[in-house]
Scaffold this motif. Structure first.
Motif, PDB file in Angstrom:
ATOM      1  N   ILE A  27       0.860  -1.185   0.000  1.00 55.40           N
ATOM      2  CA  ILE A  27       0.000   0.000   0.000  1.00 55.40           C
ATOM      3  C   ILE A  27       0.897   1.235   0.000  1.00 55.40           C
ATOM      4  N   PRO A  28       0.827   2.048  -1.052  1.00 51.53           N
ATOM      5  CA  PRO A  28       1.740   3.194  -1.170  1.00 51.53           C
ATOM      6  C   PRO A  28       1.783   4.111   0.061  1.00 51.53           C
ATOM      7  N   ALA A  29       0.653   4.376   0.670  1.00 49.98           N
ATOM      8  CA  ALA A  29       0.644   5.263   1.847  1.00 49.98           C
ATOM      9  C   ALA A  29       1.432   4.643   3.006  1.00 49.98           C
ATOM     10  N   LEU A  30       1.307   3.336   3.208  1.00 51.28           N
ATOM     11  CA  LEU A  30       2.075   2.673   4.261  1.00 51.28           C
ATOM     12  C   LEU A  30       3.543   2.545   3.866  1.00 51.28           C
ATOM     13  N   TRP A  31       3.788   2.280   2.585  1.00 54.04           N
ATOM     14  CA  TRP A  31       5.179   2.162   2.117  1.00 54.04           C
ATOM     15  C   TRP A  31       5.926   3.479   2.314  1.00 54.04           C
ATOM     16  N   HIS A  32       5.248   4.598   2.181  1.00 54.66           N
ATOM     17  CA  HIS A  32       5.870   5.904   2.388  1.00 54.66           C
ATOM     18  C   HIS A  32       6.569   5.958   3.753  1.00 54.66           C
ATOM     19  N   PHE A  33       5.947   5.362   4.752  1.00 57.80           N
ATOM     20  CA  PHE A  33       6.533   5.346   6.093  1.00 57.80           C
ATOM     21  C   PHE A  33       7.487   4.165   6.272  1.00 57.80           C
ATOM     22  N   HIS A  34       7.108   2.998   5.761  1.00 56.57           N
ATOM     23  CA  HIS A  34       7.904   1.788   5.975  1.00 56.57           C
ATOM     24  C   HIS A  34       9.259   1.851   5.270  1.00 56.57           C
ATOM     25  N   GLN A  35       9.330   2.543   4.156  1.00 58.10           N
ATOM     26  CA  GLN A  35      10.608   2.592   3.426  1.00 58.10           C
ATOM     27  C   GLN A  35      11.715   3.253   4.239  1.00 58.10           C
ATOM     28  N   ALA A  36      11.348   4.080   5.209  1.00 61.31           N
ATOM     29  CA  ALA A  36      12.361   4.692   6.080  1.00 61.31           C
ATOM     30  C   ALA A  36      13.094   3.606   6.865  1.00 61.31           C
ATOM     31  N   HIS A  37      12.374   2.568   7.260  1.00 55.11           N
ATOM     32  CA  HIS A  37      12.988   1.446   7.969  1.00 55.11           C
ATOM     33  C   HIS A  37      13.990   0.724   7.069  1.00 55.11           C
ATOM     34  N   HIS A  38      13.659   0.585   5.803  1.00 54.81           N
ATOM     35  CA  HIS A  38      14.544  -0.101   4.862  1.00 54.81           C
ATOM     36  C   HIS A  38      15.726   0.768   4.428  1.00 54.81           C
ATOM     37  N   ALA A  39      15.640   2.053   4.639  1.00 55.07           N
ATOM     38  CA  ALA A  39      16.722   2.951   4.229  1.00 55.07           C
ATOM     39  C   ALA A  39      17.880   2.962   5.229  1.00 55.07           C
ATOM     40  N   VAL A  40      17.637   2.472   6.444  1.00 52.51           N
ATOM     41  CA  VAL A  40      18.678   2.473   7.477  1.00 52.51           C
ATOM     42  C   VAL A  40      19.710   1.400   7.158  1.00 52.51           C
ATOM     43  N   ARG A  61       9.096   9.098  10.443  1.00 52.11           N
ATOM     44  CA  ARG A  61       8.525   8.126   9.498  1.00 52.11           C
ATOM     45  C   ARG A  61       8.671   6.706  10.012  1.00 52.11           C
ATOM     46  N   SER A  62       9.824   6.362  10.559  1.00 49.82           N
ATOM     47  CA  SER A  62      10.015   5.027  11.126  1.00 49.82           C
ATOM     48  C   SER A  62       9.100   4.814  12.329  1.00 49.82           C
ATOM     49  N   THR A  63       8.931   5.861  13.110  1.00 55.84           N
ATOM     50  CA  THR A  63       8.052   5.777  14.276  1.00 55.84           C
ATOM     51  C   THR A  63       6.611   5.544  13.846  1.00 55.84           C
ATOM     52  N   THR A 102      18.981  -7.551  17.857  1.00 62.11           N
ATOM     53  CA  THR A 102      18.677  -8.873  17.306  1.00 62.11           C
ATOM     54  C   THR A 102      18.249  -8.844  15.841  1.00 62.11           C
ATOM     55  N   ASP A 103      17.188  -8.113  15.508  1.00 57.51           N
ATOM     56  CA  ASP A 103      16.613  -8.181  14.163  1.00 57.51           C
ATOM     57  C   ASP A 103      17.565  -7.776  13.052  1.00 57.51           C
ATOM     58  N   HIS A 104      18.412  -6.815  13.307  1.00 56.50           N
ATOM     59  CA  HIS A 104      19.262  -6.266  12.249  1.00 56.50           C
ATOM     60  C   HIS A 104      20.743  -6.542  12.485  1.00 56.50           C
ATOM     61  N   ASN A 105      21.034  -7.634  13.140  1.00 60.48           N
ATOM     62  CA  ASN A 105      22.421  -7.966  13.420  1.00 60.48           C
ATOM     63  C   ASN A 105      22.853  -9.137  12.543  1.00 60.48           C
ATOM     64  N   HIS A 119      16.151 -11.661   8.768  1.00 62.02           N
ATOM     65  CA  HIS A 119      15.454 -10.388   8.541  1.00 62.02           C
ATOM     66  C   HIS A 119      16.238  -9.476   7.591  1.00 62.02           C
ATOM     67  N   LEU A 120      17.544  -9.488   7.708  1.00 59.91           N
ATOM     68  CA  LEU A 120      18.355  -8.654   6.809  1.00 59.91           C
ATOM     69  C   LEU A 120      18.239  -9.125   5.364  1.00 59.91           C
ATOM     70  N   ALA A 121      17.994 -10.416   5.155  1.00 62.40           N
ATOM     71  CA  ALA A 121      17.759 -10.910   3.792  1.00 62.40           C
ATOM     72  C   ALA A 121      16.509 -10.253   3.212  1.00 62.40           C
ATOM     73  N   HIS A 122      15.529  -9.958   4.061  1.00 61.27           N
ATOM     74  CA  HIS A 122      14.330  -9.238   3.624  1.00 61.27           C
ATOM     75  C   HIS A 122      14.687  -7.824   3.181  1.00 61.27           C
ATOM     76  N   HIS A 123      15.632  -7.206   3.860  1.00 60.89           N
ATOM     77  CA  HIS A 123      16.063  -5.866   3.470  1.00 60.89           C
ATOM     78  C   HIS A 123      16.771  -5.890   2.116  1.00 60.89           C
ATOM     79  N   ALA A 124      17.452  -6.970   1.818  1.00 64.61           N
ATOM     80  CA  ALA A 124      18.156  -7.092   0.538  1.00 64.61           C
ATOM     81  C   ALA A 124      17.192  -7.447  -0.593  1.00 64.61           C
ATOM     82  N   ASP A 125      16.169  -8.238  -0.300  1.00 64.09           N
ATOM     83  CA  ASP A 125      15.171  -8.648  -1.293  1.00 64.09           C
ATOM     84  C   ASP A 125      13.799  -8.556  -0.634  1.00 64.09           C
ATOM     85  N   MET A 126      13.082  -7.474  -0.910  1.00 64.10           N
ATOM     86  CA  MET A 126      11.832  -7.189  -0.214  1.00 64.10           C
ATOM     87  C   MET A 126      10.647  -7.987  -0.709  1.00 64.10           C
ATOM     88  N   THR A 127      10.909  -9.094  -1.417  1.00 62.12           N
ATOM     89  CA  THR A 127       9.829  -9.982  -1.835  1.00 62.12           C
ATOM     90  C   THR A 127       9.800 -11.248  -0.972  1.00 62.12           C
TER      91      THR A 127
END
Length: 148
Positions: A27-40, A61-63, A102-105, A119-127
């Motif tokens: 959902i584009p409106a949710l992705w607008h906020f969620h992408q901040a998490h993936h940008a870190v 945005r992450s919050t 834990t999640d991002h280590n 979880h980091l594999a999800h950051h590399a491939d968001m599918t």
């Protein structure tokens, strides 16, 4: 008996969180906020933020992403299923530990749990690898990618 019931509540709750995470990607409106998490960029340092204890996650945005996709759904879930309150405690503890510890280590790989490399594999491939606690819902919905 309550322990079995709690496992059921946990399974249903993790399905809810899996679905809200999938929605955050579609959902584009949710992705607008969620992408901040993936940008870190996560470099594997053990990081802890006291701000997470009060529901603040890096930036606005992450919050907002955290509140829309995890905190509010968890609150509503606990209001609906009162006996599932231990899940709220688990979530609170996890929400302030998960980001930098834990999640991002990349040094963490626990079989069956969706943390660290999984979880980091999800950051590399968001599918793939949308599940935030176990691999179960990724396995059920065909989005699980094995990570070594």
């Amino acid at each position: 008996m309550y322990f079995i019931e709690l496992l059921g509540y946990f399974s249903l709750w993790t399905l809810l969180i899996y679905c809200t995470h999938r929605l955050a990607h579609s959902i584009p409106a949710l992705w607008h906020f969620h992408q901040a998490h993936h940008a870190v960029s996560y470099d594997g340092k053990w990081e802890f933020s006291w701000w997470n204890l009060i529901g603040w996650f890096n930036d606005w945005r992450s919050t907002l992403d955290q509140w829309l996709t995890e905190i509010i759904p968890t609150i509503l879930y606990i209001l609906l299923f009162h006996d599932a309150w231990p899940i709220a405690v688990l979530y609170y503890i996890d929400s302030f530990l998960s980001e930098g510890i834990t999640d991002h280590n990349p040094r963490i790989a626990v079989p069956g749990l969706a943390m660290g490399r999984y979880h980091l594999a999800h950051h590399a491939d968001m599918t793939m690898n949308f599940d935030l606690y176990t691999h179960f819902w990724d396995w059920v919905f065909g989005t699980r990618h094995h990570v070594v």
